[in-house]
Scaffold this active site. Structure first.
Site, short mmCIF file in Angstrom:
data_model
loop_
_atom_site.label_atom_id
_atom_site.label_comp_id
_atom_site.label_asym_id
_atom_site.label_seq_id
_atom_site.Cartn_x
_atom_site.Cartn_y
_atom_site.Cartn_z
N ARG A 116 -48.84 -17.33 -34.03
CA ARG A 116 -47.66 -18.03 -34.52
C ARG A 116 -46.42 -17.35 -33.94
O ARG A 116 -46.41 -16.13 -33.72
CB ARG A 116 -47.57 -17.96 -36.05
N HIS A 127 -48.13 -25.46 -28.01
CA HIS A 127 -49.00 -25.32 -29.19
C HIS A 127 -50.31 -26.09 -29.02
O HIS A 127 -50.63 -26.99 -29.82
CB HIS A 127 -48.26 -25.76 -30.47
P1 NAP Z 1 -58.26 -15.72 -40.10
O1 NAP Z 1 -59.72 -15.95 -40.00
O2 NAP Z 1 -57.61 -15.83 -41.43
O3 NAP Z 1 -57.99 -14.25 -39.52
C1 NAP Z 1 -56.78 -13.63 -39.66
C2 NAP Z 1 -56.88 -12.21 -39.14
O4 NAP Z 1 -55.59 -11.59 -39.20
C3 NAP Z 1 -57.82 -11.33 -39.97
O5 NAP Z 1 -58.52 -10.44 -39.15
C4 NAP Z 1 -56.84 -10.57 -40.86
O6 NAP Z 1 -57.27 -9.30 -41.28
C5 NAP Z 1 -55.69 -10.38 -39.92
N1 NAP Z 1 -54.46 -10.11 -40.65
C6 NAP Z 1 -53.81 -10.91 -41.54
N2 NAP Z 1 -52.73 -10.27 -42.03
C7 NAP Z 1 -52.70 -9.05 -41.44
C8 NAP Z 1 -51.82 -7.95 -41.52
N3 NAP Z 1 -50.76 -7.96 -42.32
N4 NAP Z 1 -52.11 -6.87 -40.77
C9 NAP Z 1 -53.18 -6.84 -39.97
N5 NAP Z 1 -54.05 -7.85 -39.84
C10 NAP Z 1 -53.81 -8.94 -40.58
O7 NAP Z 1 -57.45 -16.67 -39.13
P2 NAP Z 1 -57.99 -17.41 -37.80
O8 NAP Z 1 -58.76 -18.62 -38.17
O9 NAP Z 1 -58.62 -16.40 -36.92
O10 NAP Z 1 -56.61 -17.90 -37.19
C11 NAP Z 1 -55.58 -16.98 -36.89
C12 NAP Z 1 -54.27 -17.71 -36.66
O11 NAP Z 1 -54.28 -18.36 -35.40
C13 NAP Z 1 -53.99 -18.85 -37.64
O12 NAP Z 1 -53.46 -18.36 -38.86
C14 NAP Z 1 -52.98 -19.68 -36.88
O13 NAP Z 1 -51.68 -19.21 -37.17
C15 NAP Z 1 -53.31 -19.38 -35.41
N6 NAP Z 1 -53.86 -20.56 -34.71
C16 NAP Z 1 -53.20 -21.03 -33.63
C17 NAP Z 1 -53.72 -22.09 -32.91
C18 NAP Z 1 -53.03 -22.61 -31.69
O14 NAP Z 1 -53.40 -23.65 -31.18
N7 NAP Z 1 -52.05 -21.90 -31.17
C19 NAP Z 1 -54.92 -22.67 -33.32
C20 NAP Z 1 -55.55 -22.18 -34.43
C21 NAP Z 1 -55.03 -21.11 -35.12
P3 NAP Z 1 -58.59 -9.14 -42.19
O15 NAP Z 1 -59.73 -9.35 -41.25
O16 NAP Z 1 -58.49 -7.75 -42.66
O17 NAP Z 1 -58.49 -10.18 -43.27
C1 GLV Z 2 -53.09 -24.56 -35.27
O1 GLV Z 2 -52.11 -23.98 -34.92
C2 GLV Z 2 -53.85 -24.18 -36.43
O2 GLV Z 2 -53.40 -23.32 -37.18
O3 GLV Z 2 -54.93 -24.76 -36.62
#
Ligand code: NAP
Ligand code: GLV
Length: 297
Positions: free
Chosen positions: A212, A260
């Site tokens: 993000r 995005h």
């Molecule tokens: P997720 O499964 O919730 O994983 C989040 C990770 O971030 C976890 O490892 C978590 O730690 C860590 N985290 C959260 N807060 C933290 C902090 N304060 N300090 C250190 N680590 C922290 O999320 P995901 O499904 O992998 O997705 C991640 C993000 O990618 C989404 O929230 C979204 O914003 C972004 N995204 C972008 C796109 C795009 O097209 N650009 C697409 C999809 C997602 P823990 O393991 O300890 O819980």
């Molecule tokens: C896209 O940015 C998602 O969070 O799925």
């Protein structure tokens, strides 16, 4: 497409599209949505669950039309992890195979081969080891890169040097050639990469942000790019989206912009998850992908 897929997957449920759901608002208990307009959820007095049709829930958590009692459930991977690996790999190869430098050389009609950089000599760090980050970490480690990861809690991923907590971050940044940001946008991660932390990256490092926009202080990033201490930034997400016209990122020679699109939800995968969760919820079992509103992800 979601309407058809949901009806096929959940024949025992009544699935309403828009505007039929507005007509039957009193009866609506579960909503699947992404980018719903302001005030949208307030019309459903018996709403129990919102299924977020994406991974990040930051915009849902900022709304004022979702009562605290409404559960928020997000997607886990749903076809996005593979795409995020592809996106990250593209940026990594751009760096490793010096495509940015060869582009500039081409413009100057300059034929200057550079020494190739080996994967086992390239330090890749991934901030966020969740559904996406851990997949990217595992895939890149399997390809021979030196992979380090960082998360809030301690994690273990084969072949990945996992660190956690604020204390682990500074050292990790100092030992990074290519930094991937795959964290959620929360209060704790806002401007996590501020001027001080960005300056810890070695001279000539690159940043790839697929998480993000709020994770990075964009002014501080610009200053480092202008000063040429960072080689390039590949950015899919921004503090303001769409990126405003005239923003200095648009024409910056060291910035690669994508709108995005790093990882899109695959509807069939999303619907399979929603269907499984609906059945769990109806059976009073815990759903997968439940969001902790206090943590913000
Ligand atoms: P997720 O499964 O919730 O994983 C989040 C990770 O971030 C976890 O490892 C978590 O730690 C860590 N985290 C959260 N807060 C933290 C902090 N304060 N300090 C250190 N680590 C922290 O999320 P995901 O499904 O992998 O997705 C991640 C993000 O990618 C989404 O929230 C979204 O914003 C972004 N995204 C972008 C796109 C795009 O097209 N650009 C697409 C999809 C997602 P823990 O393991 O300890 O819980
Ligand atoms: C896209 O940015 C998602 O969070 O799925």
């Amino acid at each position: 497409i979601y309407l058809r897929l949901l009806r096929d997957a959940l024949p025992e449920w009544e699935i309403l599209g828009w505007p039929d759901a507005a007509e039957a608002a009193d009866a609506v208990t579960h909503v699947a949505a992404w980018g719903a307009p302001p005030g949208f959820f307030a019309r459903f007095p018996h709403l129990q669950v919102v299924f977020n049709l994406g991974a990040g829930v930051d915009s849902l958590l900022q709304r004022d039309d979702l009562a605290a009692s409404v559960r928020i459930v997000r997607l886990l991977d749903a076809g996005m992890a593979q795409q995020m690996t592809e996106y990250c790999l593209y940026g990594l190869l751009h760096y490793q195979r010096a495509m940015d430098i060869y582009r500039r050389q081409q413009q100057a009609e300059q034929w200057t081969p550079r020494d190739a950089r080996r994967a086992n000599n390239l330090r890749v760090s991934i901030l966020g080891l969740g559904e996406l980050g851990q997949r990217v970490a595992g895939d890149l480690s399997g390809m021979g890169y030196v992979v380090q990861g960082w998360s809030r809690r301690a994690r273990q991923i084969e072949g990945v040097d996992c660190r956690h907590g604020e204390a682990g971050l500074d050292q990790l940044l100092m030992e990074t050639d290519v930094l991937f940001c795959l964290l959620p946008a929360t209060q704790d991660t806002r401007h996590l990469l501020d001027a001080r932390r960005l300056a810890l990256l070695p001279e000539g490092a690159a940043i790839i942000n697929g998480g993000r926009g709020s994770l990075i202080d964009e002014d501080a990033l610009l200053a480092l790019l202008d000063g040429e201490s960072l080689r390039f930034a590949m950015l899919d997400v921004f503090a303001v989206e769409p990126l405003p016209s005239g923003h200095p990122f648009w024409k910056h020679p060291r910035v690669i912009i994508t709108p995005h699109v790093a990882a899109d939800t695959v509807p069939a995968d999303a619907v399979a998850q929603i269907a499984a969760n609906l059945r769990k919820h109806a059976a009073r079992l815990p759903m997968d992908g439940g969001v902790d509103r206090l943590l913000g992800y």
